[in-house]
Each structure stands twice: as C-alpha cells, then as structure tokens.
Design an enzyme around this catalytic site. Structure first.
Site, mmCIF file in Angstrom:
data_model
loop_
_atom_site.group_PDB
_atom_site.id
_atom_site.type_symbol
_atom_site.label_atom_id
_atom_site.label_comp_id
_atom_site.label_asym_id
_atom_site.label_seq_id
_atom_site.Cartn_x
_atom_site.Cartn_y
_atom_site.Cartn_z
ATOM 1 C CE1 TYR A 137 -3.110 -2.802 0.627
ATOM 2 C CE2 TYR A 137 -2.422 -2.824 3.314
ATOM 3 C CZ TYR A 137 -2.631 -3.500 2.007
ATOM 4 O OH TYR A 137 -3.823 -4.588 2.166
ATOM 5 C CB CYS A 140 1.172 0.831 3.973
ATOM 6 S SG CYS A 140 2.191 -0.664 5.702
ATOM 7 C CG PHE A 142 4.734 -1.706 8.436
ATOM 8 C CD1 PHE A 142 6.262 -1.866 10.474
ATOM 9 C CD2 PHE A 142 3.543 -1.234 9.441
ATOM 10 C CE1 PHE A 142 5.675 -1.658 11.394
ATOM 11 C CE2 PHE A 142 2.602 -1.567 10.504
ATOM 12 C CZ PHE A 142 3.600 -1.881 12.015
ATOM 13 C CB CYS A 143 4.606 -0.994 2.433
ATOM 14 S SG CYS A 143 3.459 -1.442 1.909
#
Length: 484
Positions: A137, A140, A142-143
């Site tokens: 995403y 996101c 974490f991305c």
C-alpha cells in the site's frame, strides 16, 4: 354456579365481557371445583375459542428458531472449513514453513500486475543481483520503511500497488499483510518489513551463492488459532545473520559481523593492524560477534566492496564501541515498530475531515486514478475514511496515547531527536537501519496535517531533511502502467 358462568359466557363470544368472564371462571374453578372438572373445562374452552395472538406468536417463535438454526449452521460450516483448511499441512509447516511458501508461490499470478518500475540514476551502493517485486500500500508505514531502505541503497525494484479493500493482488499469498517482497530469480517470498530489511542487509554484508541461503535463516513461526487464522512471527527479524562458510561467495573478503558498515570498517582495520587472522565461524544470530580474516595489500583493507587506508585505523576499543552501536541500532528499530508507528494512525485519522483529507492525499500520492477503477477508488477513499476514523479511537486506547494524540506524536519525535543528539544521524555520518526506518514511516504521512504540525512543533525537521537528501535524489525512472 360454575356451569352457569360457562353458559353465560357462550352467549357473548365476541365481546370483551366474555374474556373477563372466562378469566373469572378460571380463577373461581382453580379454588372451588374439582381438579378433574377444571381440566375438562380448560380443554373445552381452548377448543371453542382459539386464540389468534397465540398462533401469531408461535409463528414468530418458529421463524426466530429457524433463523438462529440457519445462522448456526452457516457459521459452523464456515468455522469447520477454516479449521480444516490447512489441516493436512499443519504438522509440517509449523516446523518447516518452506512448504507453505512454495504453495503460495505456485498460486501467484504471473506476470505480476506491476504498476511502477523504480530505477536510479546511480548504481547500487553494493551489488544486489536479484530482481525484486514489492507488493504494497503506497502509504503503509511498513511499506514505506522497505522503500526507504531500497531507495537509499539504490536497488531497483518493481511495485505492485494493492487495492486495500479488494486485495485481489495478494489473494495468492497465505501471508495476508503487506509489504510482501518477492525475489523473482529464486521465487522466494519475504514477509514483514523488518525481516525484509534484515535479510537484504545480511546479504549485502555477506553475499551468498543463492539468496535462499540467507532467507532460510529467517524462518517464521506459524501458528493457527481456533478459528483457523494463521499468524506469522519472525523471532530474529531485527538481527543480521551469517550464512554457513561454504555458502558464501567469498568468505575471506566479507564482513562477518552485524555492525554498521562504518563500524565494520573500523573493526577490520584494527584486526589488520594487530595482524590477527581468524577462521570463519559457522553462522549464528549475530548477537554473538565474530571477526573475519581480512586481506592486507599495499596499505588497503578489503571490506566487502569498499576499502580503507591504514591511517583510518582506530584503537582496539573500537570493537566494544561497535557492539554497543549495533545494540543501539537494533533497540531503535524495535522502538519504531512497537511505539513510534502506533502514534501515526490516531493522528492522521483523528477527525472525520482529517481522515477524508488523508485518504485523498493517499489517492494522489499513489496515483490511484491511473491504477484503480473509479468505483474502487471511491470505496477506498470514502469508506476507508469512515472506517479508519473509528479505528483511530480504538488505537488511541489500545496504545495508551494521550487524549490529545498530537502530544504523543511530539513526544516520540523528541525522543528520537534526543537519541540522535549532535550527530547528523543515529548511525553517525551515514544513516543506519534505524534512521531509515524512522524516515520511512514519516514519509507515510507527509501530505497530512499531522506531519506539518510535527515539523512545526518539534526539532525533527533538520534530521528529516538530511535523510531526504540521502535517500530521495537518485530516482531516474518511475514509469506507471494502468491496471484494472
């Protein structure tokens, strides 16, 4: 007398007084007449005067019963299906998750629906010969951590933007979160942002013949709850690991510690000065540090892909300093995942208006107009804004944030600035993994009101600008391809 009351009641069946008389008769009979006569009278009364309300009530009860039974049947069937879904694999993939990954990769659509190709105008800092596909995403946190790491090291990769509502792009994966990184050359799936970063960093510091030799050292612990839902845990995701000696590309010229590149350079230079040659040891989690055999030639020391001169050598105390530096890096990597990142969502979704503006920025930042059909984009933006507004309140309570969530965000930023101190980065003159992680999650909210407030009300902006200069200016190509 009771017979007289019954006879009178039969002459006024449709009247209200009939019901009153019957009630009086019933009470009278219960105390005055023989129980056998009472039973006979009740049966006669029920036969002569059926109750429509009782009939309707019975139908309602039957309907409720059938509805509950149908719901229980459907729920039971679904629960049974989920509990049996991976039953045959369960004993094996708890101890060996490779089978789980193989089955997922076999179900993966090929070619992947790539939406972006990321390349750079400079070569990678360290050669990474594998082709990468990142399922993400766009905003996101974490991305964003993974992208910040890849961008800093200038490692090319492809992006598959995942629809956060439909999630059709990742239905093939048993791991249901993002990011997911696929090593295309060997069809290896890497999950969890911290594990992805640690695995690639381990390879860059100690290249192996196959990337599998690194990834197999980050085995997941897979558990299934009573509902059949799988959970993945990576116990050593914050550690850098050493592969076995016979799996390394050239073990005599590689750094065999988990410390930062600068610290490793200091340590090997000191080892060369002392003229100590250590044999390579079998891999183990790198909280146990090992020294490597270095090669000295004409005043230069080979350290991975770089060299240093003898005049840069430090005292023997650098080894202890390096150990502390690594522990500091790992501590703050964990802090990012367990504390700082949890302050973001409650701040960017703290009101319905801010939540809607956040999703509109997500759409712009992720080029959703070119990636998703208009109806999917509408669902993601408007439904997502409403849902996340409700989620934000629960997250605030779950992580014990201040009622004014901005205060919790500012406190974390000030805590990080204090840890960096007077240095350019936590890693010193160059960012380390903790720097990249903090920078990555902050890029997830750059277009939000909370980010502007953070820059204005804390002292984190100078560090952020230095990180941006180190990570971002290397993009050469960012082509888009529309998907449906």
């Amino acid at each position: 007398m009771s017979l007289l009351f019954v006879s009178a009641s039969r002459t006024c069946r449709s009247s209200f007084s009939r019901q009153h008389i019957l009630l009086s008769t019933s009470r009278f009979q219960s105390t005055q007449i023989n129980p056998e006569i009472h039973q006979t009278q009740n049966q006669q009364t029920k036969a002569d005067y059926p109750s429509s309300s009782s009939s309707n009530s019975s139908r309602r009860y039957r309907f409720y019963f059938l509805s509950i039974a149908a719901g229980a049947l459907i729920g039971g069937a679904y629960t049974f299906r989920q509990s049996r879904k991976y039953e045959g694999l369960m004993p094996e993939y708890i101890t060996n998750s490779e089978q789980l990954q193989r089955k997922a990769m076999e179900a993966r659509p090929m070619p992947p629906p790539v939406t972006k190709h990321i390349t750079f105008d400079e070569g990678p800092r360290v050669n990474f010969p594998f082709k990468l596909t990142l399922y993400q995403y766009v905003t996101c946190p974490f991305c964003c951590k993974v992208r910040a790491y890849l961008n800093y090291n200038r490692i090319p990769y492809d992006i598959v933007e995942v629809n956060s509502v439909m999630r059709s792009e990742t239905k093939w994966s048993i791991y249901k979160k993002v990011p997911i990184l696929v090593i295309e050359n060997e069809e290896i799936q890497l999950n969890d942002s911290s594990m992805i970063i640690s695995a690639i960093e381990s390879y860059l510091r100690m290249p192996t013949k196959r990337f599998e030799n690194i990834s197999k050292l980050y085995q997941s612990v897979v558990e299934k709850d009573e509902k059949g839902k799988l959970s993945f845990n990576y116990p050593n995701k914050y550690f850098l690991v050493e592969p076995l000696t016979n799996e390394r590309v050239d073990p005599t010229k590689q750094v065999q510690t988990e410390k930062t590149k600068d610290d490793a350079r200091d340590n090997d230079a000191t080892t060369t000065t002392k003229n100590v040659n250590n044999q390579s040891s079998p891999w183990f989690f790198t909280k146990f540090f090992s020294k490597s055999k270095s090669e000295h030639k004409e005043g230069l020391v080979n350290i991975g892909s770089g060299t240093v001169t003898d005049n840069e050598t430090k005292s023997i105390t650098s080894y202890n300093k390096s150990s502390e530096q690594y522990k500091l890096e790992r501590k703050w990597r964990e802090w990012v995942d367990t504390k700082f990142v949890h302050t973001l969502s409650p701040n960017i979704y703290c009101t319905l208006n801010q939540s809607l503006n956040t999703f509109r920025w997500f759409s712009q930042a992720g080029d959703w107009e070119q990636i998703f059909p208009w109806y999917q984009r509408w669902i993601i933006v408007y439904v997502g804004a409403v849902v996340m507004r409700g989620v934000a309140g629960r997250l605030r309570k779950k992580y014990n944030l201040n009622d004014n969530v901005r205060i919790s965000l500012y406190e974390c930023a000030n805590e990080w600035v204090k840890a960096v101190g007077n240095k350019n980065f936590l890693g010193g003159s160059q960012p380390n993994l903790a720097d990249l992680n903090v920078y990555g999650i902050l890029t997830a909210i750059q277009g939000c009101e909370a980010f502007q407030d953070l820059m204005s009300n804390t002292k984190i902006q100078p560090w952020f600008e230095r990180m941006k200069h180190s990570v971002e200016p290397h993009f050469a190509d960012n082509r888009l391809r529309a998907t449906t």
